[in-house]
Each structure stands twice: as C-alpha cells, then as structure tokens.
Design a protein around this motif. Structure first.
Motif, PDB file in Angstrom:
ATOM      1  N   THR A  31     -52.278   7.593 -26.612  1.00  0.00           N
ATOM      2  CA  THR A  31     -53.516   6.908 -26.192  1.00  0.00           C
ATOM      3  C   THR A  31     -53.587   5.507 -26.810  1.00  0.00           C
ATOM      4  N   GLY A  32     -52.970   5.317 -27.988  1.00  0.00           N
ATOM      5  CA  GLY A  32     -52.901   3.971 -28.571  1.00  0.00           C
ATOM      6  C   GLY A  32     -52.153   3.027 -27.616  1.00  0.00           C
ATOM      7  N   LEU A  35     -54.233   2.190 -24.570  1.00  0.00           N
ATOM      8  CA  LEU A  35     -55.267   1.193 -24.907  1.00  0.00           C
ATOM      9  C   LEU A  35     -54.661  -0.189 -25.122  1.00  0.00           C
ATOM     10  N   ARG A  36     -53.475  -0.228 -25.756  1.00  0.00           N
ATOM     11  CA  ARG A  36     -52.833  -1.542 -25.964  1.00  0.00           C
ATOM     12  C   ARG A  36     -52.497  -2.199 -24.630  1.00  0.00           C
ATOM     13  N   MET A  53     -59.900  -2.167 -31.674  1.00  0.00           N
ATOM     14  CA  MET A  53     -58.615  -1.719 -32.230  1.00  0.00           C
ATOM     15  C   MET A  53     -58.219  -2.550 -33.442  1.00  0.00           C
ATOM     16  N   GLU A  57     -61.215   0.688 -35.769  1.00  0.00           N
ATOM     17  CA  GLU A  57     -62.224   1.684 -35.397  1.00  0.00           C
ATOM     18  C   GLU A  57     -61.807   2.425 -34.124  1.00  0.00           C
ATOM     19  N   VAL A  59     -62.157   3.537 -30.229  1.00  0.00           N
ATOM     20  CA  VAL A  59     -62.658   3.038 -28.953  1.00  0.00           C
ATOM     21  C   VAL A  59     -63.670   4.062 -28.407  1.00  0.00           C
ATOM     22  N   MET A  64     -62.218   5.924 -23.324  1.00  0.00           N
ATOM     23  CA  MET A  64     -60.983   6.649 -23.646  1.00  0.00           C
ATOM     24  C   MET A  64     -60.762   7.810 -22.688  1.00  0.00           C
ATOM     25  N   GLY A  85     -52.344  11.050 -30.286  1.00  0.00           N
ATOM     26  CA  GLY A  85     -53.468  10.127 -30.535  1.00  0.00           C
ATOM     27  C   GLY A  85     -54.757  10.575 -29.862  1.00  0.00           C
ATOM     28  N   PHE A  86     -54.738  11.695 -29.202  1.00  0.00           N
ATOM     29  CA  PHE A  86     -55.912  12.236 -28.532  1.00  0.00           C
ATOM     30  C   PHE A  86     -55.890  13.750 -28.672  1.00  0.00           C
ATOM     31  N   ARG A  88     -59.369  12.437 -30.916  1.00  0.00           N
ATOM     32  CA  ARG A  88     -59.605  11.862 -32.239  1.00  0.00           C
ATOM     33  C   ARG A  88     -60.905  12.397 -32.826  1.00  0.00           C
ATOM     34  N   GLN A  92     -64.043  14.587 -27.942  1.00  0.00           N
ATOM     35  CA  GLN A  92     -62.836  14.432 -27.110  1.00  0.00           C
ATOM     36  C   GLN A  92     -62.113  15.775 -26.961  1.00  0.00           C
ATOM     37  N   ARG A 155     -47.830  -4.593 -35.709  1.00  0.00           N
ATOM     38  CA  ARG A 155     -49.146  -4.471 -35.083  1.00  0.00           C
ATOM     39  C   ARG A 155     -50.213  -5.012 -36.019  1.00  0.00           C
ATOM     40  N   ARG A 166     -58.263   2.676 -40.971  1.00  0.00           N
ATOM     41  CA  ARG A 166     -57.785   3.715 -40.048  1.00  0.00           C
ATOM     42  C   ARG A 166     -57.629   5.055 -40.756  1.00  0.00           C
TER      43      ARG A 166
HETATM   44  P1  AMP Z   1     -52.639   4.728 -32.584  1.00  0.00           P
HETATM   45  O1  AMP Z   1     -51.590   3.963 -31.863  1.00  0.00           O
HETATM   46  O2  AMP Z   1     -52.745   6.171 -32.163  1.00  0.00           O
HETATM   47  O3  AMP Z   1     -52.563   4.579 -34.090  1.00  0.00           O
HETATM   48  O4  AMP Z   1     -54.036   4.089 -32.135  1.00  0.00           O
HETATM   49  C1  AMP Z   1     -54.334   2.730 -32.393  1.00  0.00           C
HETATM   50  C2  AMP Z   1     -55.812   2.493 -32.197  1.00  0.00           C
HETATM   51  O5  AMP Z   1     -56.179   2.787 -30.831  1.00  0.00           O
HETATM   52  C3  AMP Z   1     -56.751   3.357 -33.044  1.00  0.00           C
HETATM   53  O6  AMP Z   1     -56.933   2.838 -34.352  1.00  0.00           O
HETATM   54  C4  AMP Z   1     -58.015   3.303 -32.199  1.00  0.00           C
HETATM   55  O7  AMP Z   1     -58.671   2.058 -32.337  1.00  0.00           O
HETATM   56  C5  AMP Z   1     -57.487   3.366 -30.784  1.00  0.00           C
HETATM   57  N1  AMP Z   1     -57.350   4.754 -30.280  1.00  0.00           N
HETATM   58  C6  AMP Z   1     -56.190   5.436 -30.004  1.00  0.00           C
HETATM   59  N2  AMP Z   1     -56.458   6.666 -29.529  1.00  0.00           N
HETATM   60  C7  AMP Z   1     -57.802   6.765 -29.481  1.00  0.00           C
HETATM   61  C8  AMP Z   1     -58.707   7.813 -29.089  1.00  0.00           C
HETATM   62  N3  AMP Z   1     -58.261   9.011 -28.673  1.00  0.00           N
HETATM   63  N4  AMP Z   1     -60.050   7.551 -29.166  1.00  0.00           N
HETATM   64  C9  AMP Z   1     -60.513   6.358 -29.583  1.00  0.00           C
HETATM   65  N5  AMP Z   1     -59.727   5.345 -29.989  1.00  0.00           N
HETATM   66  C10 AMP Z   1     -58.378   5.544 -29.947  1.00  0.00           C
END
Ligand code: AMP
Length: 222
Positions: A31-32, A35-36, A53, A57, A59, A64, A85-86, A88, A92, A155, A166
């Motif tokens: 999910t990261g 979002l990216r 991000m 914090e 999202v 999401m 990543g999901f 969180r 969810q 990153r 985080r």
């Molecule tokens: P990650 O790559 O999993 O470390 O995620 C990087 C960032 O994306 C996190 O610090 C959050 O800001 C956001 N993020 C990723 N997955 C989620 C999720 N399931 N719900 C909310 N924010 C998320």
C-alpha cells in the motif's frame, strides 16, 4: 494463498515479499507503493497524500480503502496476493475481512535497534521499488538498481525524523492487529534479527514449507 504481512517499517517484510512473490507466483501489493504512485500525480489528492506520508503519519482510511479495493479486484489477484502495509489499524482490518478471506498472517519482527539501522541505510529503486541497504544488501553498482538499472534514492520518510514518527505510529495503531489476527488463528511469527540477505534463502524455504503445511512454525535463523 491470500497472505498478509505485518511488521514495523524497516523490519524486512517488503524485501521478503518481493522474493516470495516470485517463488509463489502471486502479486505483491504494497500500500506504500500504491500511495507513492498516487502521490507522484500533481493532483489535489496526490499532493495531500505526499504531505501526510512525508510526515510519517497514516493516510486517511477512506482514501486508502478505495485504492486498495481497486487494486485487489484486478485480475492478477484472483489466485492470491501478498498484502504488505495493509491493514494499519483495526478499522482497515474490519474492512478487509468483508472484502477477502486472508489465509495466513505473517508477523515479521526484529529488535528496535536493528530496525532503525535498516531504515536509515535503506535505498529504493525509483522505478521498480526494489529495496537495498547501504550496509547489508548493497546493489552490485553503487546507486543503481540491479534489476532495472534505474537510480536508487533514500525515501524522505526514511530520514531520522520520519523514522521515529513511523515507529511510534506503528506501535500505537498497528500493534493491536497482532492480537486481532492471533485471535482469528491466522498469525505466525517470523523473526529477522540477522542481516536480511544472509539468511534470505533459508528463511524463504521455511516460509514456503510453512505455507504448504509441512511445518507448524517458522524458526528464527541465528
Ligand atoms: P510503507 O511503504 O508501508 O512504509 O508506507 C509508507 C507510508 O505510506 C506510511 O508511513 C503511511 O504514511 C502510508 N501508508 C502505507 N500504507 C498505509 C495504510 N494501510 N493506511 C494508511 N497509510 C498508509
């Protein structure tokens, strides 16, 4: 196999997901990464996601959930996936339960000190999201992705201020998920305190054997 990977940022779950996706022939949904991708677009939503991000914090759940639902209903997810990543938080998790039946939850663990070291050395490919580390898991050519030849970068949320935030957010919001999935009888622990690339092959065979029902637990490799 509908797998879910839990674990704090930097624990190594993304690296293992990338290996296991090839071994098990199912897609890796981070999910990261979703979002990216969205944050790269110069839209109000993309800009909002980027800001959240960068601060480390979470999202908004609503945004999401929509992105995840779109991805998980694509054709390549029919035979399974690795979700990384999901969820969180518990909201969810409740939503996910209505959407699909997860078959196994792997909870990746490492000592805090090791996690902070891994995150501050982590470098990622701009194009294919492959993950390397300046200390333990270097690319063959410095600053260049082994897989696709694209430039590697650190990153913004792997910088020390965001890393601390985080880890706090993870402890507060994501840890209750461990009890949730343990009560559901789906949880298994995977401890990775050793250098990720050193133990990769052994650990991947153990995870595979576990998923195939040949062993009951995944032992720490020391
Ligand atoms: P990650 O790559 O999993 O470390 O995620 C990087 C960032 O994306 C996190 O610090 C959050 O800001 C956001 N993020 C990723 N997955 C989620 C999720 N399931 N719900 C909310 N924010 C998320």
């Amino acid at each position: 196999m509908k797998l879910l990977f839990l674990g704090s940022p930097g624990v190594g779950k993304g690296t293992y997901a990338q290996v296991l996706m090839e071994v098990l022939e199912i897609p890796h949904i981070s999910t990261g990464d979703l979002l990216r991708e969205e944050a790269k677009r110069d839209t109000p939503l993309g800009n909002e996601i980027k800001k959240v991000m960068e601060k480390g914090e979470l999202v908004d759940d609503h945004v999401m959930l929509k992105l995840l639902e779109n991805r998980i209903t694509e054709d390549d997810c029919k035979n399974g996936f690795i979700l990384d990543g999901f969820p969180r938080n518990l909201v969810q998790a409740g939503y996910l339960k209505k959407l699909v039946d997860i078959t196994h939850v792997l909870n990746f663990k490492a000592d805090d000190k090791i996690i902070i070291q891994r995150l501050s050395g982590r470098i990622t490919c701009r194009k294919c999201s492959a993950i390397y580390n300046k200390v333990g898991n270097k690319p063959k050519v410095e600053g260049v992705c082994d897989k696709c030849g694209t430039e590697l970068f650190q990153r913004k949320d792997d910088k020390p201020e965001s890393v601390k935030k985080r880890l706090e957010v993870y402890k507060e919001k994501t840890k209750p998920l461990i009890d949730y999935y343990s009560d559901e009888g789906l949880l298994v622990e995977v401890v990775i305190n050793k250098n990720i690339s050193e133990i990769k092959d052994k650990l991947v065979s153990q995870i595979k054997a576990f998923l195939e029902g040949k062993i009951d637990e995944i032992e720490e490799i020391k």
